[in-house]
Design an enzyme around this catalytic site. Structure first.
Site, PDB file in Angstrom:
ATOM      1  N   ASP A 187     -95.979 -80.423 -47.128  1.00 35.50           N
ATOM      2  CA  ASP A 187     -95.116 -81.432 -46.536  1.00 35.50           C
ATOM      3  C   ASP A 187     -95.627 -82.804 -46.971  1.00 35.50           C
ATOM      4  OD1 ASP A 187     -93.061 -82.433 -44.538  1.00 35.50           O
ATOM      5  OD2 ASP A 187     -94.890 -83.299 -43.683  1.00 35.50           O
ATOM      6  N   GLU A 271     -90.673 -79.315 -50.519  1.00 38.55           N
ATOM      7  CA  GLU A 271     -89.370 -79.697 -49.997  1.00 38.55           C
ATOM      8  C   GLU A 271     -88.706 -80.685 -50.939  1.00 38.55           C
ATOM      9  OE1 GLU A 271     -87.464 -81.171 -45.724  1.00 38.55           O
ATOM     10  OE2 GLU A 271     -89.576 -81.544 -46.196  1.00 38.55           O
ATOM     11  N   CYS A 324     -89.626 -75.206 -34.369  1.00 32.56           N
ATOM     12  CA  CYS A 324     -90.899 -74.712 -33.848  1.00 32.56           C
ATOM     13  C   CYS A 324     -91.366 -73.541 -34.719  1.00 32.56           C
ATOM     14  CB  CYS A 324     -90.759 -74.280 -32.397  1.00 32.56           C
ATOM     15  SG  CYS A 324     -92.258 -73.533 -31.694  1.00 32.56           S
ATOM     16  N   CYS A 327     -91.837 -70.136 -32.085  1.00 32.56           N
ATOM     17  CA  CYS A 327     -90.733 -69.383 -31.506  1.00 32.56           C
ATOM     18  C   CYS A 327     -89.419 -69.576 -32.245  1.00 32.56           C
ATOM     19  CB  CYS A 327     -90.555 -69.769 -30.033  1.00 32.56           C
ATOM     20  SG  CYS A 327     -89.981 -71.465 -29.786  1.00 32.56           S
ATOM     21  N   CYS A 343     -93.360 -77.667 -27.643  1.00 28.47           N
ATOM     22  CA  CYS A 343     -92.151 -76.854 -27.583  1.00 28.47           C
ATOM     23  C   CYS A 343     -91.998 -76.263 -26.174  1.00 28.47           C
ATOM     24  CB  CYS A 343     -92.234 -75.746 -28.632  1.00 28.47           C
ATOM     25  SG  CYS A 343     -90.781 -74.658 -28.680  1.00 28.47           S
ATOM     26  N   CYS A 345     -91.653 -73.389 -25.431  1.00 25.93           N
ATOM     27  CA  CYS A 345     -92.412 -72.129 -25.351  1.00 25.93           C
ATOM     28  C   CYS A 345     -93.881 -72.361 -25.037  1.00 25.93           C
ATOM     29  CB  CYS A 345     -92.278 -71.367 -26.670  1.00 25.93           C
ATOM     30  SG  CYS A 345     -93.111 -72.136 -28.085  1.00 25.93           S
ATOM     31  N   ASP A 352     -96.746 -82.858 -38.896  1.00 30.82           N
ATOM     32  CA  ASP A 352     -96.803 -82.570 -40.320  1.00 30.82           C
ATOM     33  C   ASP A 352     -97.227 -81.126 -40.594  1.00 30.82           C
ATOM     34  OD1 ASP A 352     -96.091 -85.191 -40.782  1.00 30.82           O
ATOM     35  OD2 ASP A 352     -98.170 -85.883 -40.868  1.00 30.82           O
TER      36      ASP A 352
END
Length: 418
Positions: A187, A271, A324, A327, A343, A345, A352
């Site tokens: 990333d 990416e 996330c 999950c 999150c 969860c 990052d």
């Protein structure tokens, strides 16, 4: 097994006054021939809807040399002039294939000063290089040796804005791939130049910021000088040297990073970034340009091809930051000032690191599905890859896997490479 590749070795050299004058004259003739051929092809298409190819422009060049106004074209080697016509043909081929924009005219002050020589226009003997129309060989600083028994097939001479002279020798080289395993997602960012899916963060050196004070002072001195004066030329060269120092340090740092990634990892997932659109944000444009994400990707692509690595490019619209990795839940918003988030969860994510893990999972999913791994180029978001269409919960737990625990057989792509 070793892999045979075409590799360019760039060196700095110091020409004599006679050589510098000859090369400067060659640069000017190359620019003039390119612009005249571009004008002829443009007029032929706009007026008669006729496409002129390389052979027609080569015949025009022969006619130009016979005129009194352009007789000076005979004073330089004919090979760089012919190569300029070939470069124009390549530019038009890319334009008609919609891979690039229409070719533009070369500027005397802004365009790159370079000339390309083929094997018939230079002599390579006992480690010395002599160009056509020159009596003495070039004084090259051999900062690194050429491959054993290598003989250059093409020589490109250039001069940058700082006045430095460079020669690039294109040779055949054999690269022995180093065995590697595992996969890594990358990333790109500004606080950390790169964040790996393993949790490692590579600090952004910010080369431009380190020399910003010197650059600002030099640019102010340049603005005070009278246009056309010798002092303005000196001030311009001073500014160009500072820019060259920044670019050299940035390029060296990116070379070290990409070489390390290619040597250590078999599968690399990055990416796709629309850098041209991102620099329109005037608050971040300078920092984004200094990060040189496009240059990093270019280096990673050709080095991965050299060493037989699997490079996957994930669609730019993939929500790697808001997803996330534990999950698969998708957050609604994720402003830039949020560096850590929790999150529902219960998983606490570094922004990052979580994005890098999701990029890795997306790349492995694309590879496993055999989908086209080329990023979406359309302006509409309707044409999405299978990575975006699937339910995020379908890949629950995949981003959390460590690169060292993944099977290399799964990482071999069955689709096309970017």
């Amino acid at each position: 097994m070793s892999r045979a590749v075409k590799r360019a070795f760039k060196y700095r050299f110091y020409p004599t006054d006679v050589q510098a004058a000859q090369l400067s004259r060659t640069f000017g003739c190359v620019r003039l021939v390119y612009n005249m051929a571009l004008q002829a092809r443009t007029e032929a298409w706009t007026q008669r809807q006729e496409r002129i190819n390389y052979n027609a422009t080569s015949a025009l060049l022969t006619a130009w040399k016979k005129t009194d106004d352009l007789a000076f074209l005979n004073e330089v080697s004919c090979v760089p002039l012919q190569q300029a016509l070939r470069h124009l043909q390549t530019a038009y081929t890319n334009f008609w294939a919609r891979r690039a924009k229409h070719p533009t005219y070369k500027s005397k002050r802004r365009s790159r000063r370079s000339a390309e020589y083929t094997a018939s226009a230079f002599r390579w003997r006992d480690g010395t290089l002599t160009l056509a129309k020159m009596a003495e060989p070039l004084d090259i600083v051999w900062s690194r040796p050429l491959p054993d028994g290598a003989s250059p097939s093409t020589v490109t001479v250039s001069q940058d804005a700082a006045g430095r002279w460079f020669v690039s020798l294109l040779c055949d080289d054999a690269i022995t791939p180093i065995p590697a395993t595992g996969a890594v997602g990358i990333d790109a960012g500004l606080d950390s130049l790169l964040t790996l899916s393993t949790g490692e963060k590579i600090t952004n050196p910010r080369h431009e910021r380190a020399d910003r004070q010197r650059l600002t002072r030099a640019q102010r001195d340049l603005a005070r000088k009278q246009k056309g004066s010798a002092n303005r030329t000196k001030a311009r060269i001073k500014v160009a040297r500072i820019h060259a120092r920044i670019a050299d340090r940035r390029r060296d740092h990116l070379h070290q990073l990409t070489t390390r990634l290619v040597r250590e990892t078999q599968a690399i997932v990055i990416e796709d970034l629309a850098v041209a659109n991102m620099v329109k944000n005037h608050r971040l444009a300078r920092a984004i340009s200094d990060a040189a994400w496009r240059q990093f990707r270019t280096m990673l692509e050709y080095k991965a091809a050299w060493h037989g690595r699997d490079l996957t490019v994930v669609d730019r619209w993939f929500p790697s930051t808001r997803l996330c990795s534990a999950c698969g839940a998708l957050a609604q918003k994720m402003p830039l000032d949020v560096r850590e988030w929790t999150c529902p969860c219960g998983a606490v994510h570094d922004r990052d690191v979580n994005a890098a893990r999701n990029i890795l999972a997306a790349g492995l999913a694309v590879t496993a599905c055999g989908d086209d791994i080329r990023p979406q180029r359309g302006t509409s978001r309707t044409g999405q890859s299978s990575t975006k269409q699937e339910n995020p919960r379908a890949t629950k737990g995949i981003p959390a896997l460590r690169a060292g625990k993944m099977s290399t057989s799964v990482l071999t792509p069955s689709g096309r490479r970017p």
